[in-house]
Design a protein around this motif. Structure first.
Motif, PDB file in Angstrom:
ATOM      1  N   SER A 239     -20.867  -9.427  -9.489  1.00 35.88           N
ATOM      2  CA  SER A 239     -19.965  -9.655  -8.358  1.00 35.88           C
ATOM      3  C   SER A 239     -19.874 -11.147  -8.039  1.00 35.88           C
ATOM      4  CB  SER A 239     -20.454  -8.882  -7.133  1.00 35.88           C
ATOM      5  OG  SER A 239     -20.406  -7.494  -7.352  1.00 35.88           O
ATOM      6  N   PHE A 240     -21.020 -11.828  -8.096  1.00 39.62           N
ATOM      7  CA  PHE A 240     -21.012 -13.280  -7.872  1.00 39.62           C
ATOM      8  C   PHE A 240     -20.222 -13.993  -8.962  1.00 39.62           C
ATOM      9  CE2 PHE A 240     -24.592 -13.060  -4.802  1.00 39.62           C
ATOM     10  CZ  PHE A 240     -24.126 -13.987  -3.888  1.00 39.62           C
ATOM     11  N   ARG A 241     -20.451 -13.589 -10.217  1.00 35.39           N
ATOM     12  CA  ARG A 241     -19.728 -14.211 -11.338  1.00 35.39           C
ATOM     13  C   ARG A 241     -18.235 -13.997 -11.202  1.00 35.39           C
ATOM     14  NH1 ARG A 241     -17.697 -13.103 -16.243  1.00 35.39           N
ATOM     15  NH2 ARG A 241     -18.001 -10.866 -15.930  1.00 35.39           N
ATOM     16  N   SER A 242     -17.851 -12.789 -10.835  1.00 33.25           N
ATOM     17  CA  SER A 242     -16.436 -12.470 -10.659  1.00 33.25           C
ATOM     18  C   SER A 242     -15.829 -13.282  -9.511  1.00 33.25           C
ATOM     19  CB  SER A 242     -16.270 -10.979 -10.387  1.00 33.25           C
ATOM     20  OG  SER A 242     -14.923 -10.664 -10.109  1.00 33.25           O
ATOM     21  N   ALA A 243     -16.612 -13.444  -8.407  1.00 36.65           N
ATOM     22  CA  ALA A 243     -16.118 -14.212  -7.257  1.00 36.65           C
ATOM     23  C   ALA A 243     -15.893 -15.677  -7.626  1.00 36.65           C
ATOM     24  CB  ALA A 243     -17.114 -14.101  -6.104  1.00 36.65           C
ATOM     25  N   ILE A 244     -16.840 -16.259  -8.365  1.00 37.16           N
ATOM     26  CA  ILE A 244     -16.712 -17.665  -8.772  1.00 37.16           C
ATOM     27  C   ILE A 244     -15.509 -17.845  -9.686  1.00 37.16           C
ATOM     28  CG2 ILE A 244     -17.812 -19.552 -10.042  1.00 37.16           C
ATOM     29  CD1 ILE A 244     -19.046 -19.036  -7.321  1.00 37.16           C
ATOM     30  N   LEU A 245     -15.329 -16.920 -10.639  1.00 29.95           N
ATOM     31  CA  LEU A 245     -14.187 -17.004 -11.558  1.00 29.95           C
ATOM     32  C   LEU A 245     -12.863 -16.884 -10.809  1.00 29.95           C
ATOM     33  CD1 LEU A 245     -15.479 -14.866 -14.575  1.00 29.95           C
ATOM     34  CD2 LEU A 245     -15.173 -17.345 -14.489  1.00 29.95           C
ATOM     35  N   SER A 246     -12.825 -16.005  -9.818  1.00 28.21           N
ATOM     36  CA  SER A 246     -11.604 -15.820  -9.025  1.00 28.21           C
ATOM     37  C   SER A 246     -11.276 -17.082  -8.228  1.00 28.21           C
ATOM     38  CB  SER A 246     -11.768 -14.628  -8.087  1.00 28.21           C
ATOM     39  OG  SER A 246     -10.636 -14.464  -7.271  1.00 28.21           O
ATOM     40  N   VAL A 247     -12.315 -17.714  -7.648  1.00 32.89           N
ATOM     41  CA  VAL A 247     -12.110 -18.951  -6.887  1.00 32.89           C
ATOM     42  C   VAL A 247     -11.595 -20.055  -7.801  1.00 32.89           C
ATOM     43  CG1 VAL A 247     -13.298 -20.786  -5.605  1.00 32.89           C
ATOM     44  CG2 VAL A 247     -13.789 -18.390  -5.092  1.00 32.89           C
ATOM     45  N   LYS A 248     -12.170 -20.171  -9.006  1.00 29.16           N
ATOM     46  CA  LYS A 248     -11.750 -21.200  -9.969  1.00 29.16           C
ATOM     47  C   LYS A 248     -10.333 -20.939 -10.476  1.00 29.16           C
ATOM     48  CE  LYS A 248     -14.543 -22.687 -13.114  1.00 29.16           C
ATOM     49  NZ  LYS A 248     -15.512 -22.695 -14.236  1.00 29.16           N
ATOM     50  N   ALA A 249     -10.002 -19.662 -10.658  1.00 24.91           N
ATOM     51  CA  ALA A 249      -8.672 -19.324 -11.180  1.00 24.91           C
ATOM     52  C   ALA A 249      -7.571 -19.685 -10.208  1.00 24.91           C
ATOM     53  CB  ALA A 249      -8.611 -17.830 -11.514  1.00 24.91           C
ATOM     54  N   HIS A 250      -7.867 -19.677  -8.915  1.00 27.01           N
ATOM     55  CA  HIS A 250      -6.875 -20.038  -7.899  1.00 27.01           C
ATOM     56  C   HIS A 250      -7.447 -21.175  -7.049  1.00 27.01           C
ATOM     57  CE1 HIS A 250      -6.266 -15.735  -8.909  1.00 27.01           C
ATOM     58  NE2 HIS A 250      -4.978 -16.051  -8.888  1.00 27.01           N
ATOM     59  N   GLY A 251      -7.700 -22.304  -7.710  1.00 25.14           N
ATOM     60  CA  GLY A 251      -8.385 -23.424  -7.067  1.00 25.14           C
ATOM     61  C   GLY A 251      -7.697 -23.946  -5.815  1.00 25.14           C
ATOM     62  N   PHE A 252      -6.408 -24.240  -5.928  1.00 23.57           N
ATOM     63  CA  PHE A 252      -5.699 -24.828  -4.793  1.00 23.57           C
ATOM     64  C   PHE A 252      -5.583 -23.825  -3.654  1.00 23.57           C
ATOM     65  CE2 PHE A 252      -1.746 -26.295  -2.620  1.00 23.57           C
ATOM     66  CZ  PHE A 252      -2.238 -27.510  -2.179  1.00 23.57           C
ATOM     67  N   ARG A 253      -5.321 -22.551  -3.996  1.00 25.45           N
ATOM     68  CA  ARG A 253      -5.227 -21.524  -2.957  1.00 25.45           C
ATOM     69  C   ARG A 253      -6.574 -21.327  -2.264  1.00 25.45           C
ATOM     70  NH1 ARG A 253      -3.416 -15.421  -4.325  1.00 25.45           N
ATOM     71  NH2 ARG A 253      -5.606 -15.203  -4.906  1.00 25.45           N
ATOM     72  N   SER A 254      -7.645 -21.409  -3.062  1.00 21.54           N
ATOM     73  CA  SER A 254      -8.979 -21.274  -2.488  1.00 21.54           C
ATOM     74  C   SER A 254      -9.276 -22.419  -1.521  1.00 21.54           C
ATOM     75  CB  SER A 254     -10.039 -21.255  -3.593  1.00 21.54           C
ATOM     76  OG  SER A 254      -9.849 -20.150  -4.453  1.00 21.54           O
ATOM     77  N   PHE A 255      -8.828 -23.642  -1.893  1.00 22.96           N
ATOM     78  CA  PHE A 255      -9.046 -24.794  -1.017  1.00 22.96           C
ATOM     79  C   PHE A 255      -8.307 -24.623   0.308  1.00 22.96           C
ATOM     80  CE2 PHE A 255      -7.301 -28.861   0.514  1.00 22.96           C
ATOM     81  CZ  PHE A 255      -8.486 -29.465   0.915  1.00 22.96           C
ATOM     82  N   LEU A 256      -7.049 -24.193   0.217  1.00 16.76           N
ATOM     83  CA  LEU A 256      -6.274 -23.978   1.447  1.00 16.76           C
ATOM     84  C   LEU A 256      -6.883 -22.858   2.295  1.00 16.76           C
ATOM     85  CD1 LEU A 256      -2.601 -24.250   0.098  1.00 16.76           C
ATOM     86  CD2 LEU A 256      -3.901 -25.964   1.362  1.00 16.76           C
ATOM     87  N   THR A 257      -7.437 -21.840   1.611  1.00 15.01           N
ATOM     88  CA  THR A 257      -8.070 -20.733   2.333  1.00 15.01           C
ATOM     89  C   THR A 257      -9.274 -21.205   3.129  1.00 15.01           C
ATOM     90  OG1 THR A 257      -7.358 -19.209   0.587  1.00 15.01           O
ATOM     91  CG2 THR A 257      -9.101 -18.443   2.075  1.00 15.01           C
ATOM     92  N   THR A 258     -10.059 -22.082   2.500  1.00 14.79           N
ATOM     93  CA  THR A 258     -11.288 -22.555   3.156  1.00 14.79           C
ATOM     94  C   THR A 258     -11.040 -23.730   4.097  1.00 14.79           C
ATOM     95  OG1 THR A 258     -11.771 -24.057   1.296  1.00 14.79           O
ATOM     96  CG2 THR A 258     -12.705 -21.835   1.195  1.00 14.79           C
ATOM     97  N   LEU A 259      -9.820 -24.215   4.183  1.00 13.00           N
ATOM     98  CA  LEU A 259      -9.535 -25.404   4.990  1.00 13.00           C
ATOM     99  C   LEU A 259      -9.888 -25.181   6.463  1.00 13.00           C
ATOM    100  CD1 LEU A 259      -8.486 -28.262   4.632  1.00 13.00           C
ATOM    101  CD2 LEU A 259      -6.177 -27.436   5.146  1.00 13.00           C
ATOM    102  N   GLY A 260      -9.598 -23.985   6.970  1.00 10.82           N
ATOM    103  CA  GLY A 260      -9.936 -23.701   8.370  1.00 10.82           C
ATOM    104  C   GLY A 260     -11.435 -23.761   8.601  1.00 10.82           C
ATOM    105  N   ILE A 261     -12.212 -23.215   7.641  1.00  9.83           N
ATOM    106  CA  ILE A 261     -13.674 -23.272   7.741  1.00  9.83           C
ATOM    107  C   ILE A 261     -14.159 -24.708   7.661  1.00  9.83           C
ATOM    108  CG2 ILE A 261     -15.851 -22.536   6.681  1.00  9.83           C
ATOM    109  CD1 ILE A 261     -14.368 -20.257   7.951  1.00  9.83           C
ATOM    110  N   ILE A 262     -13.585 -25.481   6.754  1.00  7.73           N
ATOM    111  CA  ILE A 262     -13.985 -26.894   6.595  1.00  7.73           C
ATOM    112  C   ILE A 262     -13.751 -27.665   7.885  1.00  7.73           C
ATOM    113  CG2 ILE A 262     -13.418 -29.052   5.408  1.00  7.73           C
ATOM    114  CD1 ILE A 262     -12.775 -27.367   2.914  1.00  7.73           C
ATOM    115  N   ILE A 263     -12.571 -27.477   8.473  1.00  9.88           N
ATOM    116  CA  ILE A 263     -12.242 -28.196   9.715  1.00  9.88           C
ATOM    117  C   ILE A 263     -13.175 -27.757  10.846  1.00  9.88           C
ATOM    118  CG2 ILE A 263     -10.484 -28.499  11.503  1.00  9.88           C
ATOM    119  CD1 ILE A 263      -8.378 -28.271   9.258  1.00  9.88           C
ATOM    120  N   GLY A 264     -13.418 -26.448  10.943  1.00  7.08           N
ATOM    121  CA  GLY A 264     -14.271 -25.944  12.010  1.00  7.08           C
ATOM    122  C   GLY A 264     -15.703 -26.445  11.903  1.00  7.08           C
TER     123      GLY A 264
END
Length: 409
Positions: A7-32
């Motif tokens: 599950s961890f391996r799959s999660a990391i691969l999914s995050v890498k496959a959609h790098g820019f979308r993942s960054f935008l997704t985490t942007l709210g967490i980063i700012i907070g």
């Protein structure tokens, strides 16, 4: 364990496959997280600096100051610690090593000092030789006040580096004469510079013998004296405080139902009050900026719901070849947590940098300080947000019917 690792391996691969979308997704967490860490680091840096200022007083000291409640001030009454009060404290000073009275030339303000046509304003205080130990003053040139200076009302003065600069005195001003309150005073010492604290210079001061200051004030100004006492034995603290309170209440003719018009405090009480105030500020400001963490969590939930829709056929295939409901649930939940934790880690690093920059941008402000508990809370809250807002998309994925999922276009 195998399914957890996968599950961890799959999660990391999914995050890498959609790098820019993942960054935008985490942007709210980063700012907070970065906002929270930045605010906490600046406030805690200030708290650490204030606590250092009180460390030199020691746990066996007591300070006495006047205190006028707001209601009494509105009536025009002003409480004072008088010279008679100080004398009465001296007479009943059993258990006290030394008493340091401090008499200011003005209440809460500065007074003019002159030298060869130059004039500067500084904090002027009359005190005794013990003041040097109480305030941890080091002397760069000359000497500090002595016992005989006070007893003979010598017209001498010790000055700080800022006042020396403002008056354009020589680098070694010992032997020079400055004018204060119409009297010429001989400079006998220059204190080592201590820098600024919260934007205020700690070197803009002058110190006279206590009795000399009383003579200069004359009868025109009723003094309000700040008193510090150093105890011989810290175990006698409570007993001596109670005795001092009895003496001052009697001196001020206070009735049993009347409140004290003075404060008897220890360094621990002062730092405790300041720490409580700063803790409240930390919680309030941290709570305000952490609202963006909730916004970031909603962003993660939204993207994870989109991800479930995009991977509907994949979920159907996994279930068709034997994947259980909890496998699918774990896979999507871990992916949401990984996204949130990545945002939290970036936010912690970015927040510390922002805190350092903010503290450096404010003149003479203490350096930022990030306590480990703040990092732990930010990291833990990031994980909590990932779990909280990832559980709904994960549950939706786990509950999909495999036949319907395989037919999904």
């Amino acid at each position: 364990m195998f399914s957890l690792i996968e599950s961890f391996r799959s999660a990391i691969l999914s995050v890498k496959a959609h790098g820019f979308r993942s960054f935008l997704t985490t942007l709210g967490i980063i700012i907070g997280v970065s906002s929270t860490i930045a605010v906490v680091s600046v406030i805690q840096g200030l708290s650490h600096s204030i606590n250092q200022q009180f460390e030199g007083f020691g746990s066996n000291s007591i300070s006495i100051r006047s205190f006028t409640p707001r209601e009494e001030r509105m009536k025009g009454k002003i409480a004072r610690i008088s010279a008679n009060d100080v004398e009465m404290i001296r007479r009943h000073s059993e258990g006290v090593e030394f008493i340091t009275p401090t008499l200011s030339s003005t209440i809460g303000g500065t007074s003019p000092v002159k030298y060869k046509g130059n004039q500067a304003f500084a904090q002027i205080a009359g005190t005794t030789y013990t003041y040097q130990d109480v305030q941890n003053i080091d002397i760069k040139y000359g000497r500090f006040l002595s016992y005989s200076d006070n007893q003979t009302r010598r017209k001498v003065i010790v000055i700080g580096e800022k006042l020396r600069e403002d008056l354009s005195l020589p680098n070694n001003p010992v032997g020079s004469f400055v004018n204060f309150a119409g009297e010429w005073l001989k400079v006998i010492g220059l204190a080592e510079p201590r820098g600024s604290f919260f934007g205020f210079s700690q070197d803009n001061f002058a110190i006279l013998p206590y009795n000399t200051m009383r003579g200069l004030n004359g009868n025109l100004l009723e003094p309000d004296i700040f008193v510090q006492l150093q105890l011989k034995n810290v175990d006698d603290l409570d007993q001596i405080k109670a005795k001092l309170r009895t003496i001052l209440r009697k001196q001020h003719h206070l009735e049993p139902d009347e409140d004290d018009d003075f404060k008897i405090e220890t360094p621990e009480q002062l730092t405790s009050g300041i720490s409580q105030l700063i803790s409240t500020m930390t919680v309030v400001l941290g709570g305000i900026v952490s609202i963006s963490l909730i916004v970031g969590g909603i962003g993660i939930m939204n993207i994870m719901l989109v991800s479930v829709t995009e991977r509907t056929r994949e979920i159907g295939i996994c279930k068709a070849i034997g994947a259980k409901r909890h496998h699918i649930l774990l896979q999507f939940l871990i992916e949401a947590v990984v996204l949130s934790l990545l945002g939290g880690i970036i936010g912690i690093v970015l927040g510390y940098g922002l805190g350092m920059l903010a503290a450096a941008a404010i003149p003479n402000f203490p350096a930022a300080n990030v306590p480990l508990w703040a990092v732990g809370i930010a990291f833990g809250f990031s994980a909590f947000v990932g779990i909280l807002f990832g559980i709904l998309p994960a549950a939706k994925a786990a509950n999909l019917d495999p036949i319907d999922a395989l037919r999904y276009e």
